[in-house]
Design a protein around this motif. Structure first.
Motif, mmCIF file in Angstrom:
data_model
loop_
_atom_site.group_PDB
_atom_site.id
_atom_site.type_symbol
_atom_site.label_atom_id
_atom_site.label_comp_id
_atom_site.label_asym_id
_atom_site.label_seq_id
_atom_site.Cartn_x
_atom_site.Cartn_y
_atom_site.Cartn_z
ATOM 1 N N THR A 5 40.790 24.653 11.753
ATOM 2 C CA THR A 5 41.357 26.004 11.909
ATOM 3 C C THR A 5 40.924 26.936 10.774
ATOM 4 O O THR A 5 41.288 28.103 10.764
ATOM 5 N N GLU B 220 39.119 29.616 8.827
ATOM 6 C CA GLU B 220 38.245 30.750 9.168
ATOM 7 C C GLU B 220 37.144 30.811 8.114
ATOM 8 O O GLU B 220 37.403 31.156 6.963
ATOM 9 N N PRO C 69 35.455 29.308 13.373
ATOM 10 C CA PRO C 69 36.220 28.114 13.007
ATOM 11 C C PRO C 69 35.762 26.898 13.809
ATOM 12 O O PRO C 69 35.164 27.026 14.877
ATOM 13 N N THR D 69 37.255 24.989 15.668
ATOM 14 C CA THR D 69 37.785 24.901 17.040
ATOM 15 C C THR D 69 36.871 25.602 18.043
ATOM 16 O O THR D 69 36.986 25.382 19.249
#
Ligand code: P6P
Length: 334
Positions: free
Chosen positions: A304, A306, A151, A153
């Motif tokens: 966020t 995936e 992801p 992040t």
């Protein structure tokens, strides 16, 4: 500005402070070298017969420009020879790029769109390179597509280079956003835009209006309100831009604020949107969030997500915090 801090000094300071390692410094230096090469060729275009179509298609089904392929190959070669990555992935390559046997593997993965907005090349409008840096799996000779499925992040760093009137590299290592202008007299990127911050409010939006009939209700509601301005729900009148080059739009937003939208629409719904997650939406989202903005698909935060496929597409709505939050709220209201 001629005595402005050079990118090499900036990276060395970060390394001395223990915020990055030697491989990271080497990787960003290689990225900068690759972008200087692209800047030179984009700048010379027709003089060296590099404009126009290559008569081939990429995995996206898009006709490739000669400079798409040349930029990709040169960028890939420089990162391969640099020895700071274990694997590469590009908009212009169908599969994950395995480094040739014998090439030194480093601790990073890099994804990139080597020449974003290349349809603008032939009409001399700003284009750019977008890149994202991820951690490589330890001790793996050839990382797989699965190893890239991280992801936003998880990004170590993200950046872009815009080839416009100036050639400007914008970089985030997760602690704010800094911009460096290429000083051609010495061939160095120099710190000219320290701590770039997106104004929280704006009266400027960017969207391809020709897709209006395909939009979902929340985006239609927002754009209609912008167009109505003070004659409708808003307390200000809005301006509109559309460059058809994401790098140019994002750079404008970093400098003066704004909202960029390539939302889900019924024309692109089955593909999940137009823009690519791994080398457009995620790096730009890291930059925008680090500069105080927001970046969403409409319903959700982009960083966020995936990832499931290397070239997967997502809707993108990013920019000034208070305007993107309003669009986010409209999606939550349905
Ligand atoms: P349209 C360029 O091809 C790109 O990926 C982005 O840089 C840009 O924002 C968008 O597509 C332009 O799309 O549909 O207006 O040509």
């Amino acid at each position: 500005m001629s005595d402005a801090k050079r990118l090499s000094q900036y990276l060395a300071e970060h390394q001395r402070q223990g915020r990055v390692d030697a491989d990271f410094v080497g990787l960003i230096s290689d990225v900068a070298a690759g972008c200087k090469l692209i800047a030179d060729q984009v700048g010379r275009g027709n003089l060296i017969g590099l404009l126009g179509s290559a008569e081939t298609e990429n995995v996206q089904g898009e006709t490739q420009k000669k400079l798409d392929i040349i930029s990709n190959d040169e960028f890939t070669d420089i990162l391969t020879e640099g020895g700071h990555v274990a694997g590469l992935a590009s908009e212009e390559m169908d599969e994950v790029y395995d480094l040739p046997a014998g090439k030194h593997r480093g601790p990073y993965l890099c994804t990139y769109d080597p020449l974003d907005g290349s349809s603008n090349i032939d009409v001399n409008v700003t284009v750019g390179t977008i890149f994202s840096v991820l951690k490589a799996p330890t001790g793996k000779e050839n990382p797989t597509e699965e190893d890239f499925m991280q992801p936003g992040t998880e990004q170590v760093a993200a950046g872009y280079v815009t080839y416009g009137p100036s050639t400007i590299l914008v970089l985030t290592i997760g602690d704010g956003v800094d911009g460096f202008t290429l000083d051609r007299s010495v061939g160095e990127f120099k710190l000219t835009h320290p701590n770039m911050t997106i104004p929280e409010d704006t009266a400027e939006f960017a969207i391809n209006m020709s897709n209006m009939r395909f939009w979902d209700a929340p985006v239609k509601r927002y754009v209609d309100e912008c167009l109505a301005g003070t004659e409708g729900e808003r307390d200000k009148d809005f301006n509109m831009r559309w460059v058809a080059s994401m790098v140019a739009e994002v750079h404008r937003i970093l400098v003066r604020g704004g909202v960029f939208m390539y939302p889900i629409d019924s024309k692109h719904r089955e593909r999940g949107g137009k823009l690519r997650l791994m080398y457009e939406a995620n790096p730009m989202s890291m930059i925008v969030e680090q500069a105080g903005g927001l970046s969403i698909t409409g319903p959700d935060r982009i960083m966020t997500i995936e990832p499931e496929k290397l070239h997967q597409r997502v809707p993108v709505i990013l920019g000034s915090k208070n305007e993107v939050q309003r669009i986010w709220d409209y999606h939550k209201e349905g």
